[in-house]
Design an enzyme around this catalytic site. Structure first.
Site: not given
Length: 820
Positions: A227, A207, A341, A780, A210, A240
């Site tokens: 971001c 970003c 998951c 995950h 940031c 942002h």
């Protein structure tokens, strides 16, 4: 099942021509119209994974709206006396070839009205589906085809229509199955792109405001990389990208990391929704991105000519290796319900353990026979259903209701009859804690129950420190020059170093020495008073950075196939050691009860500000964070986080902390914290927190009293003291299991202590669960299990023979005791 000849010949034909309403009159009081909030289970049996696709179809009770396969509908009829069911069946029909050899178009009378997924194994060009519905009246199995509007009573017609048009609760819980149709953005055709020379590299983004490196969005007007918004689960960004739109008005952005030759995720800030951009290839090419040459990676895009990084996503899922699919009993995958998951990975592991198989699958007939009227909400029923699905080779999904998911381990402790085998006993062991006063050298030995061996990551023991330093330098140079990042180098940590760190003494904060009658320095060491049948080892990969942002240690630990921890066996009080006196810290109690209360709240409440800041950094209101830390007894950010999740919906969630008797602020009254010291009652907030976990109020109070209001020790006490038999009578007929003859029961259930199975401390690895991502709240999970001498990977529905099991990247490991 014999089909009634209601619409056949003779007597039944005359009945068909007559008034069906008269036939249904005796059953009208039992037929209901689904109301708002009613769940209509028309896609899956409550006891199995049978569905309208199954050979026998599905029967939906017209009173409870529960679904039953042909094997289980008779049980429900006998148990409840409900007679009227709607039978649903989906027929798969092969299309008739036309004269030219191609399939004929679908017939005009083909109907699809069931909320079902189509069979992905069938070619839709060669097959079509037709749904059939009819009412069936038990016990004689009279059948009334639907629709039958002219002859059925109005109430029955309305009820049938409502059932058929309802959405399945299973589908509602599956975000991936929501068939939301994206619309083309009104800005796509006329989007103006600035000719500012911006070119987007294939990786290494951050970003521009940031420096965040996840959830990044490319603005399709000016090429800004910013971001996304923050999500309550800890993922996301600082918003942002949205701020940039509000400032500049540039409407469309594409999420970096989703661009493939097939498309990309595009969001319209102006339209406030995900949209389609038919011109996305041209819009991306403007910034130097050829989407036909792009593929998704863990951290973004890569060109086909650039050497891919070896990310944990690729290694753990064994990407790039042709894996052989496996099917059948014990090799059945589980559908991901959107965020299930982790649960699926755990359930695959525990149902590979014989004790769990016997407890649920072995007891399946009794569990089903003694299930409550709504078996979909019963833990034991759903666990038996799931276990049978996994071990029989049926298609499986995790328990549907989120509350059931959260109760997996808790119910194991609560709902088994005293004296019968509890399958979770195989994980249970006793820990001896030796606490020593550093000044007097006197010691205290205590025991507690645990189910998990947590090993710290000994980063200082990494064997490739020079490579790590060189990699970090190259990474920073690549980011600064906006070049592709170098191939990842992980810290290599010896398992022996982690085991050593576990066994070393640790400082005891705020230690009060009974020998000195004052606070002093103290150290604590932990050893095994018993070794469990199955040892679960967790690598503590998750920590907080200097900025209090949760982060994951991406490390490689050389976990052994064979593990011997006999040297960690507890020894108890040793010759020459002197025990600390069994004296509690002094409490000064004024004679006047009013003075007593004022004295108790004269000092401000003790709140761990570091835990408060950890929670506040996640975006929660500061006052809510202070309350969470206070009401959980300063036990740390993780416990306080659970309190926040449990109380987020309360109207005073973000109100300032109100403590009765302190600072003139009153809230909970005499039953709150002000009751401490007056009637020897535990803090009401602690009682409420424990009861919110599903335990009885009297059990919570008894546990807190027995542990001097120590929240963590109270939970240990509850787990080691089974509930009275009358409170668990509903489950008393469920778990009647044979005890393991090879185990030595150290202590029987009841007031004498917890049941512990002891034995040798030598173990063999048979499974591990791995996590991919940067946070426990996202990413995950997959599991690898060793079955029949070979490793198998379980990745949601996908089950394959493993070629390269990544034992060094696991998060939780499962070991079984080696028989001596």
């Amino acid at each position: 099942m014999q089909r009634a000849a209601l619409f056949g010949s003779g007597r039944d034909a005359q009945m068909a021509a007559g008034d069906l309403g008269e036939l249904l009159v005796p059953y009208m009081p039992t037929i209901r119209v689904p109301k708002s909030g009613d769940r209509v289970y028309k896609t899956e049996c409550a006891f199995s994974y049978e569905s309208p696709d199954s050979e026998g179809g599905l029967y939906v009770c017209m009173n409870t709206f529960l679904g039953f396969g042909r094997e289980h509908v008779e049980r429900h009829y006998r148990k409840t006396g409900q007679c009227v069911y709607m039978h649903l069946k989906r027929h798969v029909i092969e299309k008739v070839p036309g004269a030219s050899g191609g399939a004929l178009p679908k017939r005009r009378n083909a109907m699809l009205f069931l909320d079902l997924e189509t069979n992905g194994d069938l070619n839709n060009d060669d097959f079509e589906y037709e749904d059939e519905a009819k009412l069936v009246i038990f016990p004689d199995h009279y059948e009334i085809p639907l629709p039958n509007i002219e002859e059925l009573p109005a109430l029955v017609t309305i009820a049938c229509d409502a059932v058929l048009s309802s959405k399945s609760p299973y589908r509602k819980q599956d975000p991936d199955s929501w068939e939301e149709e994206l619309q083309v953005s009104k800005h796509a055709k006329t989007l103006v792109q600035m000719d500012n020379g911006v070119r987007i590299p294939p990786s290494g983004w951050k970003c521009s405001k940031c420096d965040l490196r996840e959830n990044l969005w490319l603005n399709l007007t000016d090429g800004s990389v910013l971001c996304g918004k923050w999500f309550f689960d800890g993922s996301g960004g600082n918003g942002h990208a949205l701020e940039h739109y509000k400032e500049m008005g540039y409407p469309l952005a594409v999420k970096l990391g989703t661009i493939t030759p097939d498309g990309a995720d595009v969001y319209s800030f102006d339209e406030e929704e995900a949209v389609l951009d038919p011109h996305i290839a041209k819009h991306l090419a403007h910034f130097g991105i050829d989407m036909l040459q792009m593929h998704v990676t863990e951290n973004g895009l890569r060109d086909n000519n650039i050497k891919p990084r070896v990310s944990e996503w690729e290694v753990i899922q064994e990407s790039g290796v042709k894996l052989k699919p496996m099917y059948g009993p014990g090799y059945t995958g589980m559908k991901n319900l959107g965020n299930s998951c982790y649960l699926s990975a755990v359930l695959q592991a525990i149902f590979s353990i014989p004790e769990f198989q016997r407890a649920y699958v072995g007891n399946l007939p009794r569990i089903f026979d003694y299930s409550p009227l709504d078996p979909t909400q019963d833990f034991n029923t759903q666990m038996a259903k799931l276990g049978h699905g996994l071990l029989s080779g049926q298609y499986s999904k995790p328990p549907m209701k989120s509350e059931l998911i959260e109760q997996v381990m808790k119910e194991e402790h609560k709902r088994n009859r005293i004296g019968s085998e509890n399958p979770s006993d195989v994980f249970r062991f006793l820990v001896e804690e030796r606490t020593q006063c550093c000044q007097s050298r006197k010691v205290r030995y205590t025991e507690r129950v645990d189910y998990l061996m947590q090993l710290p990551v000994a980063m200082e023991a990494a064997t490739n420190k020079d490579e790590l330093i060189a990699y970090e330098l190259k990474r920073r140079e690549a980011e600064a020059a906006r070049r592709p990042l170098p191939e990842l180098i992980r810290a290599k940590i010896p398992f022996s170093a982690c085991l050593q760190a576990f066994s070393e003494p640790e400082n005891v904060d705020d230690f009060w020495s009974s020998a000195l009658q004052a606070k002093s320095a103290g150290v604590k060491t932990s050893r095994f008073s018993s070794f469990p049948e199955y040892l679960v080892v967790q690598i503590k990969k998750f920590t907080f950075g200097l900025d209090w942002i949760p982060q994951k240690l991406d490390v490689s630990v050389d976990m052994p196939d064979l593990l011997d921890i006999n040297h960690l066996r507890a020894t108890g009080l040793q010759p020459g050691e002197e025990e600390l006196p069994d004296i509690a810290p002094p409490i000064i109690i004024p004679d006047d009860p009013k003075d007593r209360m004022m004295n108790h709240f004269m000092e401000p409440p003790d709140i761990d500000e570091s835990s408060v800041m950890q929670l506040a950094e996640m975006g929660f209101p500061l006052e809510a964070c202070r309350k969470a830390v206070y009401y959980t007894g300063n036990m740390g950010a993780e416990v306080a986080f659970n309190w926040i999740i449990a109380h987020m919906e309360e109207p005073d969630f973000a109100e300032p902390l109100a403590i009765p008797g302190y600072g003139g602020v009153a809230s909970a009254g005499a039953a709150g914290l002000g009751a401490i010291g007056l009637d020897n009652q535990p803090p009401e907030e602690m009682v409420a927190l424990i009861t919110s976990m599903g335990f009885q109020r009297n059990v919570a109070i008894q546990a807190l009293k027995a542990t001097n209001n120590n929240f963590e020790h109270a939970l240990d006490w509850i787990f080691s003291h089974p509930e009275p038999e009358e409170e668990s009578e509903s489950a008393s007929d469920v778990m009647d299991m044979e005890n393991n003859a090879n185990a030595n029961i150290l202590a029987e259930a009841g007031s004498e202590g917890p049941r512990i199975k002891d034995g040798s401390g030598r173990y063999e690895l048979f499974g591990f669960i791995s996590h991919m991502g940067t946070s426990t709240m996202s990413g995950h999970y997959v599991s690898h299990l060793k079955k029949e001498g070979r490793w198998v990977i379980y990745n949601d529905l996908k089950v394959c023979a493993s070629e390269r099991p990544p034992r060094d990247l696991g998060y939780i490991y499962f070991y079984r005791r080696i028989p001596s």
